[in-house]
Design a protein around this motif. Structure first.
Motif, mmCIF file in Angstrom:
data_model
loop_
_atom_site.group_PDB
_atom_site.id
_atom_site.type_symbol
_atom_site.label_atom_id
_atom_site.label_comp_id
_atom_site.label_asym_id
_atom_site.label_seq_id
_atom_site.Cartn_x
_atom_site.Cartn_y
_atom_site.Cartn_z
ATOM 1 N N GLN A 1 38.925 44.461 39.577
ATOM 2 C CA GLN A 1 37.671 43.775 39.301
ATOM 3 C C GLN A 1 36.537 44.761 39.063
ATOM 4 N N GLY B 1 39.669 32.036 33.667
ATOM 5 C CA GLY B 1 39.414 31.858 35.091
ATOM 6 C C GLY B 1 40.389 32.647 35.944
ATOM 7 N N HIS C 1 44.080 43.685 49.506
ATOM 8 C CA HIS C 1 43.346 43.240 48.325
ATOM 9 C C HIS C 1 42.780 44.432 47.541
ATOM 10 N N SER D 1 34.540 44.708 35.596
ATOM 11 C CA SER D 1 33.099 44.446 35.577
ATOM 12 C C SER D 1 32.324 45.666 35.081
ATOM 13 N N ARG E 1 43.376 44.440 43.792
ATOM 14 C CA ARG E 1 42.621 43.360 43.170
ATOM 15 C C ARG E 1 41.160 43.762 42.985
ATOM 16 N N TYR E 2 40.553 44.324 44.030
ATOM 17 C CA TYR E 2 39.148 44.708 43.950
ATOM 18 C C TYR E 2 38.947 45.883 42.991
ATOM 19 N N ALA F 1 39.427 36.405 35.595
ATOM 20 C CA ALA F 1 38.182 36.745 36.284
ATOM 21 C C ALA F 1 38.377 36.843 37.792
ATOM 22 N N SER F 2 39.190 35.962 38.344
ATOM 23 C CA SER F 2 39.404 35.957 39.791
ATOM 24 C C SER F 2 40.539 36.877 40.228
ATOM 25 N N LYS G 1 43.533 36.123 40.416
ATOM 26 C CA LYS G 1 44.172 35.279 41.424
ATOM 27 C C LYS G 1 45.576 35.732 41.772
#
Length: 353
Positions: free
Chosen positions: A213, A180, A206, A217, A209-210, A183-184, A186
């Motif tokens: 991700q 978790g 951010h 993905s 972070r993006y 995936a986030s 955080k």
């Protein structure tokens, strides 16, 4: 492991433990504040929990020119890289990649690409599509060991790490908690939720972070594309090539685009970042890995677009060379960070529980 790196990180961590200003910033500080005395395993665990967001550095009142001269992101980054090199199998390759990553990545891609072109020159493979250049059996014979090697190497590395940090029996809840967090992303949002300070000094963002991700993905979509193509080939006797509206293409094309854009974004952020707040000795390896991963995705997309042109054999050789290089170098690159960080988060969940 290098004792001087551990000792410097411990010196800084002890000061942070007394101050506690950054207590809610990320997973590092709650874990740090749980312990009064930090052994080598504790420092190594903290280093692999750290995501180098640098928020603590810009919030700290004890950075240079203060006499304490704190730079915790750099200290933990150096311990983190040293832990990967120490536990990697075989270790000398990891040390060499971190200092000469770009050159090794380029040499590996070109070397493997030339190998595939030589195989093609020996004789046509037969079959349709890409199999006219390299037969399916030849691809399996080359890439299956190349896929299994990094898994075995990383398993050895993580076992060594787990033992050193005092990990115990793993519970399903610990793994779920760690997944978790991954995936986030955080910790890249920091405790205040405003993001990290990676690419523009003390400005919160951010972006990193993006970008992380997007890379994660995109990579998972590409992996799912390959996995479904394998199932179609062996279970349903449906060999490649596949049309655009097939499951492998619907997963792989968007995955390749997202992965390419994510790598370009991450490379841009890294070029904007302050090198002295990370491990300068690992910069070449980190950037070399981002470039290699992005080239795998980009060459795959180019191969899809130009797969029926006369450029196909060369593009296929370059793409397969890049994929093979990525597989073989995975245990020694920043890709290992994902496995170590997940393991560190599982260990952290154990202690929290």
């Amino acid at each position: 492991m290098q004792a001087d790196l551990i000792e410097e990180a411990r010196r800084q961590a002890d000061i942070c433990n007394a101050c506690r200003y950054c207590e809610g910033y990320c997973s590092v500080f709650p874990a740090l504040h749980r312990e009064r005395f930090l052994n080598d395993g504790d420092i190594t665990q903290l280093a692999n929990l750290c995501h180098n967001c640098r928020g603590c550095y810009h919030a700290c009142q004890y950075t240079a020119p203060h006499e304490f001269d704190l730079n915790l992101p750099k200290a933990l980054a150096e311990v983190r890289r040293d832990s990967w090199e120490t536990y990697a199998w075989p270790a000398p390759v990891a040390r060499r990649f971190h200092t000469h990553g770009g050159a090794i990545a380029i040499a590996s891609v070109l070397g493997f690409a030339i190998l595939f072109l030589v195989i093609r020159m020996i004789g046509e493979a037969g079959g349709g599509g890409f199999y006219t250049v390299l037969s399916h059996n030849a691809m399996v014979g080359i890439f299956l060991p190349a896929f299994l090697f990094p898994l075995a190497s990383i398993a050895v590395s993580l076992r060594r790490y787990w033992t050193f940090v005092g990990g115990g029996r793993v519970q399903v809840s610990d793994v779920a908690s760690a997944i978790g967090m991954v995936a986030s992303m955080k910790d890249l949002a920091a405790g205040h939720g405003d993001g990290c300070n990676f690419e523009d000094e003390d400005r919160f963002s951010h972006a990193r972070r993006y970008a992380h991700q997007a890379i994660m993905s995109g990579f998972l979509l590409c992996f799912a594309s390959t996995a479904t193509a394998t199932l179609l080939h062996y279970l349903f006797n449906m060999p490649a090539p596949y049309p655009f509206w097939s499951i492998p293409k619907l997963l792989g094309v968007p995955g390749g685009i997202i992965l390419t854009l994510g790598c370009v974004w991450m490379a841009s952020l890294k070029l904007q970042s302050e090198r002295e707040l990370g491990d300068v000795n690992a910069w070449s390896g980190d950037f070399g890995f981002i470039t290699l991963l992005g080239f795998v995705a980009l060459s795959g997309l180019a191969l899809y677009v130009l797969g029926s042109s006369i450029a196909m054999p060369v593009l296929l050789a370059l793409h397969l060379g890049a994929v093979l290089a990525l597989f073989m170098l995975t245990p020694f690159t920043k890709m290992a960070h994902g496995f170590y960080r997940l393991t560190a988060l599982i260990r952290n969940a154990q202690v929290d529980g």
